[in-house]
Design an enzyme around this catalytic site. Structure first.
Site: not given
Ligand code: PMP
Length: 385
Positions: A48, A179
Site C-alpha cells: 500500500n 470508508e
Molecule cells: N482501515 C483500513 C480501511 C485499512 O485498510 C487498514 C489497514 N489494513 C486500517 C484501517 C488499519 O491501519 P494500520 O495498518 O495503520 O493499522
C-alpha cells in the site's frame, strides 16, 4: 505437545485443508514499485506504499534524526510522560492537512478504529452504530469492544442507511462509520451525500480515509477535506504516507474526549520519535505530489481498461486499488501463483475477507509503476486465462 499445542496443531491443519493457512513471508520494498522476496525482485502490486514514500530518503533521514536527538522510544503513554513536542507538532500538521480543528495520533490505524467506537459509546451509552457492510475489520473490532451490535447498511447504499437511521431515530445518539475508499474494492463513498444525510439525521459521521489520504483530494488531503457533516476523519501513516501510525482528525472537544476516554490511546505507549519523524516528512511531501497522484490515476484507468477488454470485472474501482474479480477462490489463487512465476506480486483475496463468490486479485498501483508495468500485468493475466 501440551493440550493447547495439540489443539492448535489440529486447528491449523484444518485451515491448511481448506487452503486457508497463511504464513508471513519476508520481503522488502524496492524502488520503482518493486518488491524483493525469496531472493527475487518482482513488480509489486500488493503493498500500500502508493506514493513510494516508504523508501523516500527524506522520511528515512528525518526518522534517523528524530531517533538520534530524542531516542528510540518515548518511554511512557501519552498522558504519563510519553508526549513529545513532536507528537503535538504532528497532530497540528495532520489537522492542517485534513482541514480539521484538531487531530489525535494513535499507535496505528487499527488502534485508532478499535479505540474510537468504545470511546464514543462511553460518551453516549446506548448509541446506535451503523456500519457499511464492507468496512475494515478494525471498525468491527471497535464495535465488538464497545459491546454494540452493528446495524449494517448495504455497501454504499445511502437509501438503506437513510431508512435505518430513521428506524432508530429514538436512539440516544446515532453513529455512522464508513470508508472513503474501500480497501478491497477501490471504490469510493459519496462523502458529500453521506455528510448531508448524517446532518439531516443529526448523526455523527466517521470516515476511514486509510486508502484515500495522500492519494486523493486536494493536495492529497483525502476525500473528506472540506466536506460538511464529516465529524471524524480517521487515517493511517502506514499506506500512502509510507510510515506507521494512525490518526483521528476531528473537533478540539472531540479530541479532548478521546484523550480522556479512548483506551487504545490512554493505555498504550506513545509512538516513538523515529515514527514521528517519518510521518512529519511525509506530511511535508504529500501536498507537492500532484504528479504522482495524476500518474496513479492514469495507471488505474489503463488497468481497468485492460481488464474490461478481457471481460474481467473490476467492480466499482475508481482509484489506485483495482480488484480483478474472478469469483472462485481457486481461480484467484491460481492467477496469483501464475503472476508470481512471471515476476509479479498480486495477492489473492478470498472469503471471509471478501464475500463468497467474489474472490479476486487485489491490485494496488504504486506511483513507481510505469505504464509498461501495467501492460505487462494485463498481458500476463490474458496469457493466464
Ligand atoms: N482501515 C483500513 C480501511 C485499512 O485498510 C487498514 C489497514 N489494513 C486500517 C484501517 C488499519 O491501519 P494500520 O495498518 O495503520 O493499522
Amino acid at each position: 505437545m501440551s493440550r493447547w499445542d495439540q489443539h492448535l496443531h489440529e486447528r491449523l491443519a484444518a485451515l491448511a485443508a481448506r487452503g486457508q493457512r497463511r504464513f508471513p513471508r519476508a520481503a522488502a520494498l524496492r524502488p520503482g514499485g518493486r518488491l524483493l522476496r525469496g531472493g527475487r525482485e518482482a513488480v509489486d502490486f500488493s503493498s500500500n506504499d502508493y506514493l513510494g514514500l516508504a523508501l523516500h530518503p527524506l522520511l528515512a533521514e528525518r526518522a534517523a534524526d528524530y531517533a538520534a536527538r530524542l531516542g528510540a522510544g518515548s518511554g511512557a503513554s501519552r498522558l504519563v510522560t510519553g508526549t513529545l513536542e513532536a507528537h503535538l507538532a504532528l497532530e497540528a500538521r495532520v489537522a492542517a492537512l485534513k482541514g480539521a480543528e484538531a487531530a489525535l495520533v494513535l499507535a496505528s490505524g487499527w488502534q485508532a478504529n478499535a479505540a474510537l467506537v468504545p470511546a464514543l459509546v462511553k460518551a453516549v451509552p446506548g448509541a446506535a452504530v451503523f456500519t457499511d457492510r464492507l468496512v475494515h475489520a478494525s471498525i468491527h473490532h471497535g464495535c465488538a469492544a464497545a459491546g454494540v451490535r452493528e446495524i449494517r447498511f448495504r455497501h454504499n447504499d445511502l437509501a438503506h442507511l437513510d431508512a435505518l437511521l430513521a428506524r432508530h431515530a429514538d436512539a440516544p445518539a446515532r453513529i455512522v462509520l464508513t470508508e472513503s475508499v474501500f480497501s478491497m474494492d477501490g471504490d469510493r463513498a459519496d462523502v458529500a451525500a453521506l455528510g448531508a444525510l448524517a446532518g439531516r439525521h443529526d448523526a455523527l459521521l466517521v470516515v476511514d480515509e486509510a486508502h484515500a489520504t495522500g492519494v486523493l483530494g486536494p493536495g492529497g488531503a483525502g476525500l473528506t477535506h472540506g466536506i460538511a457533516g464529516v465529524d471524524i476523519a480517521m487515517g493511517t501513516f502506514s499506506k500512502a504516507l509510507g510510515g506507521f501510525g494512525g490518526y483521528l482528525a476531528c473537533s478540539a472537544v472531540m479530541r479532548d474526549w478521546l484523550v480522556n476516554a479512548a483506551g487504545g490511546f490512554v493505555f498504550s505507549t506513545a509512538l516513538p520519535p523515529a515514527v514521528l519523524g517519518a510521518a512529519d516528512a511525509a506530511l511535508e511531501l504529500v501536498p507537492q505530489m500532484d504528479a504522482e497522484r495524476a500518474h496513479l490515476e492514469a495507471l488505474g484507468e489503463r488497468l481497468r481498461g485492460g481488464l474490461a477488454r478481457m471481460g474481467i470485472d473490476s467492480g466499482g474501482s475508481t482509484t489506485q486499488i483495482v480488484p480483478a474479480i474472478v469469483g472462485a477462490e481457486e481461480d484467484a489463487l491460481r492467477l496469483s501463483a501464475l503472476l508470481e512465476e512471471r515476476g509479479m506480486v498480486a495477492a489473492a483475496i478470498r472469503p471471509p475477507t471478501v464475500p463468497p463468490g467474489t474472490s479476486r486479485l487485489r491490485i494496488a498501483l504504486r506511483a513507481g509503476h510505469s505504464h509498461g508495468d501495467v501492460d505487462d500485468l494485463i498481458a500476463a493475466l490474458e496469457a493466464a486465462r
